[in-house]
Design a protein around this motif. Structure first.
Motif, PDB file in Angstrom:
ATOM      1  N   HIS A 172      51.697  61.303  72.133  1.00 15.22           N
ATOM      2  CA  HIS A 172      52.699  62.126  72.817  1.00 15.22           C
ATOM      3  C   HIS A 172      52.328  63.609  72.727  1.00 15.22           C
ATOM      4  N   ALA A 173      51.833  64.035  71.557  1.00 20.35           N
ATOM      5  CA  ALA A 173      51.420  65.435  71.395  1.00 20.35           C
ATOM      6  C   ALA A 173      50.276  65.768  72.346  1.00 20.35           C
ATOM      7  N   ALA A 174      49.342  64.835  72.508  1.00 25.37           N
ATOM      8  CA  ALA A 174      48.215  65.056  73.427  1.00 25.37           C
ATOM      9  C   ALA A 174      48.708  65.221  74.866  1.00 25.37           C
ATOM     10  N   LEU A 175      49.802  64.541  75.215  1.00 26.07           N
ATOM     11  CA  LEU A 175      50.324  64.559  76.582  1.00 26.07           C
ATOM     12  C   LEU A 175      51.387  65.632  76.795  1.00 26.07           C
ATOM     13  N   ALA A 176      51.644  66.456  75.774  1.00 25.19           N
ATOM     14  CA  ALA A 176      52.726  67.440  75.864  1.00 25.19           C
ATOM     15  C   ALA A 176      52.518  68.419  77.015  1.00 25.19           C
ATOM     16  N   ASP A 177      51.263  68.744  77.294  1.00 24.88           N
ATOM     17  CA  ASP A 177      50.940  69.678  78.384  1.00 24.88           C
ATOM     18  C   ASP A 177      50.205  68.898  79.479  1.00 24.88           C
ATOM     19  N   GLU A 178      50.760  67.728  79.838  1.00 29.99           N
ATOM     20  CA  GLU A 178      50.047  66.774  80.681  1.00 29.99           C
ATOM     21  C   GLU A 178      49.637  67.351  82.029  1.00 29.99           C
ATOM     22  N   GLY A 179      50.446  68.234  82.581  1.00 29.19           N
ATOM     23  CA  GLY A 179      50.139  68.806  83.891  1.00 29.19           C
ATOM     24  C   GLY A 179      48.851  69.607  83.921  1.00 29.19           C
ATOM     25  N   ARG A 180      48.375  70.057  82.750  1.00 25.61           N
ATOM     26  CA  ARG A 180      47.144  70.863  82.687  1.00 25.61           C
ATOM     27  C   ARG A 180      45.943  70.027  82.218  1.00 25.61           C
ATOM     28  N   LEU A 181      46.140  68.730  82.061  1.00 26.78           N
ATOM     29  CA  LEU A 181      45.073  67.880  81.555  1.00 26.78           C
ATOM     30  C   LEU A 181      44.346  67.169  82.691  1.00 26.78           C
ATOM     31  N   SER A 182      43.065  66.907  82.492  1.00 24.57           N
ATOM     32  CA  SER A 182      42.284  66.131  83.450  1.00 24.57           C
ATOM     33  C   SER A 182      42.710  64.672  83.382  1.00 24.57           C
ATOM     34  N   PRO A 183      42.432  63.886  84.428  1.00 29.49           N
ATOM     35  CA  PRO A 183      42.736  62.455  84.372  1.00 29.49           C
ATOM     36  C   PRO A 183      42.105  61.763  83.162  1.00 29.49           C
ATOM     37  N   LYS A 184      40.889  62.210  82.786  1.00 28.66           N
ATOM     38  CA  LYS A 184      40.196  61.573  81.664  1.00 28.66           C
ATOM     39  C   LYS A 184      41.007  61.668  80.374  1.00 28.66           C
ATOM     40  N   VAL A 185      41.456  62.868  80.032  1.00 33.51           N
ATOM     41  CA  VAL A 185      42.192  63.061  78.790  1.00 33.51           C
ATOM     42  C   VAL A 185      43.543  62.345  78.854  1.00 33.51           C
ATOM     43  N   ARG A 186      44.168  62.351  80.024  1.00 31.31           N
ATOM     44  CA  ARG A 186      45.439  61.638  80.178  1.00 31.31           C
ATOM     45  C   ARG A 186      45.244  60.143  79.970  1.00 31.31           C
ATOM     46  N   VAL A 187      44.167  59.586  80.529  1.00 32.63           N
ATOM     47  CA  VAL A 187      43.888  58.155  80.342  1.00 32.63           C
ATOM     48  C   VAL A 187      43.719  57.833  78.859  1.00 32.63           C
ATOM     49  N   LEU A 188      42.908  58.630  78.153  1.00 33.50           N
ATOM     50  CA  LEU A 188      42.668  58.374  76.732  1.00 33.50           C
ATOM     51  C   LEU A 188      43.970  58.418  75.933  1.00 33.50           C
ATOM     52  N   ALA A 189      44.789  59.447  76.170  1.00 39.34           N
ATOM     53  CA  ALA A 189      46.042  59.576  75.427  1.00 39.34           C
ATOM     54  C   ALA A 189      46.992  58.425  75.751  1.00 39.34           C
ATOM     55  N   LEU A 190      47.069  58.036  77.025  1.00 41.75           N
ATOM     56  CA  LEU A 190      47.956  56.929  77.413  1.00 41.75           C
ATOM     57  C   LEU A 190      47.498  55.612  76.814  1.00 41.75           C
ATOM     58  N   VAL A 191      46.197  55.400  76.755  1.00 36.02           N
ATOM     59  CA  VAL A 191      45.672  54.164  76.145  1.00 36.02           C
ATOM     60  C   VAL A 191      46.081  54.074  74.678  1.00 36.02           C
ATOM     61  N   TYR A 192      45.936  55.166  73.931  1.00 34.99           N
ATOM     62  CA  TYR A 192      46.317  55.112  72.513  1.00 34.99           C
ATOM     63  C   TYR A 192      47.827  54.997  72.355  1.00 34.99           C
ATOM     64  N   LEU A 193      48.584  55.595  73.269  1.00 34.55           N
ATOM     65  CA  LEU A 193      50.032  55.426  73.242  1.00 34.55           C
ATOM     66  C   LEU A 193      50.388  53.945  73.400  1.00 34.55           C
ATOM     67  N   ALA A 194      49.684  53.250  74.284  1.00 31.04           N
ATOM     68  CA  ALA A 194      49.917  51.818  74.470  1.00 31.04           C
ATOM     69  C   ALA A 194      49.633  51.038  73.191  1.00 31.04           C
ATOM     70  N   HIS A 195      48.560  51.409  72.479  1.00 36.40           N
ATOM     71  CA  HIS A 195      48.258  50.707  71.229  1.00 36.40           C
ATOM     72  C   HIS A 195      49.337  50.978  70.178  1.00 36.40           C
ATOM     73  N   GLY A 196      49.877  52.185  70.179  1.00 39.12           N
ATOM     74  CA  GLY A 196      50.984  52.469  69.279  1.00 39.12           C
ATOM     75  C   GLY A 196      52.180  51.588  69.581  1.00 39.12           C
ATOM     76  N   TYR A 197      52.495  51.416  70.878  1.00 35.62           N
ATOM     77  CA  TYR A 197      53.590  50.524  71.257  1.00 35.62           C
ATOM     78  C   TYR A 197      53.252  49.068  70.925  1.00 35.62           C
ATOM     79  N   GLY A 198      51.966  48.726  71.016  1.00 35.25           N
ATOM     80  CA  GLY A 198      51.556  47.374  70.637  1.00 35.25           C
ATOM     81  C   GLY A 198      51.878  47.083  69.185  1.00 35.25           C
TER      82      GLY A 198
END
Length: 391
Positions: free
Chosen positions: A218-244
């Protein structure tokens, strides 16, 4: 090259599994695993027997005494070669050439490729030396060069953190993940900060700390509008593992669907964090892994069966990890397949011996807990023997 490294290479070149080699010599599986990991020095007789079994022409006998240089010996938390360099007083003096930023940038993709083949132990000394050199150059570089070096420092420290994580040295992994985050903050680019925070989430995944994974992502995605798709993908993937880890299957799907919509927009403008482009069926792999963590074993099995049909032959370590996860899902599924679990585990154990990946070793070590329902069957006992050969 060490005895264990050459032993693993020869086994891979000859297509001989650890279990088969143990029968040929003959010797104990577990003992052979320790030799392959340089945890034990073979006798002269054993080295000669292995030479003969592998038709190595005396190569193993010549390597029987572990070399003093380049070994991963630690002194007060540092590698011995680092201590020696520090003590020598050798350092860079004078202006830092801008071309050095390009040098480090060009080297990075090669390190990622080498990691696929060599595993962490052989690569750590090289990446460690380059990361420390970057840190040293930062002290004297002027501002434009320093910014380029800081970006490379984030990338190299993150890679070094990953290599230590793959080698199961989580303390060193945490150290370098934190160093990457510190350099990202010094640089000030939200993209680098987001990437470094996503790497902290990756480290928390191996600690099985679902809450920390979610918080860092979530901290990685806090400034999501300024992030590239690559960084957003990585952060979202780890967020999914946290929910897992928290057992929230719906949240896993929701977050991974967001990540999947971004994957085709990822470019290679940065030389770091390209696993989502480099790894075939990356999103399916992440979904299958998160399903396993969420307890959705039948759905994980279905995905792993599709994924592992066409994984590249040169992805030995990663394919071994995926197969171990496939075996775990099969073992814990409502309708387990013990015979298939044993077959998959044996192949993954061979990959573990060849690559020395502690991450793969950890995945295999967890297998018996997933197979508790049939632990006392013949297949259960065979599984325990396979795991014991690499742990």
């Amino acid at each position: 090259m060490t005895f264990g490294e050459r032993l693993r290479q020869l086994m891979a070149e000859r297509g001989i599994s650890q279990r088969r080699l143990a029968k040929l010599v003959p010797c104990n599986d577990g003992y052979l695993s320790k030799l392959a990991r340089n945890l034990q020095v073979p006798s002269a007789e054993m080295a000669a027997q292995l030479d003969e079994a592998l038709d190595a022409g005396g190569q193993l006998a010549a390597l029987r005494t572990p070399p003093a240089v380049g070994r991963r010996v630690t002194v007060h938390g540092k590698y011995a070669d680092e201590v020696a360099v520090t003590a020598s007083g050798i350092g860079h003096h004078g202006p830092v050439a801008p071309e050095l930023v390009g040098y480090f940038r060009q080297q990075l993709p090669g390190h990622y490729r080498a990691d696929m083949w060599l595993g962490p132990h052989m690569l750590i000394p090289t990446v460690n030396a380059q990361t420390r050199l970057i840190q040293q150059l930062l002290r004297t570089a002027d501002t434009p060069v320093r910014r380029g070096l800081l970006e490379m420092g984030v990338a190299y420290a993150a890679l070094l953190g990953w290599l230590h994580q793959d080698a199961a040295d989580l303390d060193q992994s945490e150290h370098w993940r934190t160093a990457a985050l510190d350099m990202a903050h010094r640089h000030g680019d939200p993209e680098l900060v987001g990437y470094a925070l996503a790497n902290k989430a990756m480290h928390a995944v191996d600690l099985r700390d679902g809450a920390a994974v979610i918080d860092y992502a979530h901290a990685a995605l806090a400034d999501e509008g300024r992030l590239s798709p690559k960084v957003r993908v990585l952060a979202l993937v780890y967020l999914a593992h946290g929910y897992g880890y928290s057992g929230d299957r719906d949240a896993v799907d929701r977050v991974l669907d967001r990540a999947e919509s971004l994957v085709d927009r990822v470019d290679d403008a940065h030389p770091w964090g390209n696993a989502c482009r480099r790894t075939p069926r990356y999103m399916d792999i992440q979904r299958a892994t998160a399903y396993g963590r969420a307890g959705a074993h039948a759905d994980a099995v279905r995905l792993w069966d599709e994924i592992l049909v066409d994984q590249p032959a040169d992805y030995r370590r990663d394919t071994g990890v995926f197969r171990a996860r496939q075996a775990a899902a099969l073992a814990a599924a409502p309708d387990p397949e013990p015979e298939k679990v044993v077959e998959i585990a044996e192949g993954a154990a061979d990959a573990c011996t060849q690559t020395g990946s502690e991450r793969l070793r950890g995945e295999l070590a967890a297998l018996p807990t997933h197979a508790s329902a049939w632990a006392h069957s013949p297949h259960g006992r065979e599984l325990v023997e396979i795991i014991a050969s690499v742990t």
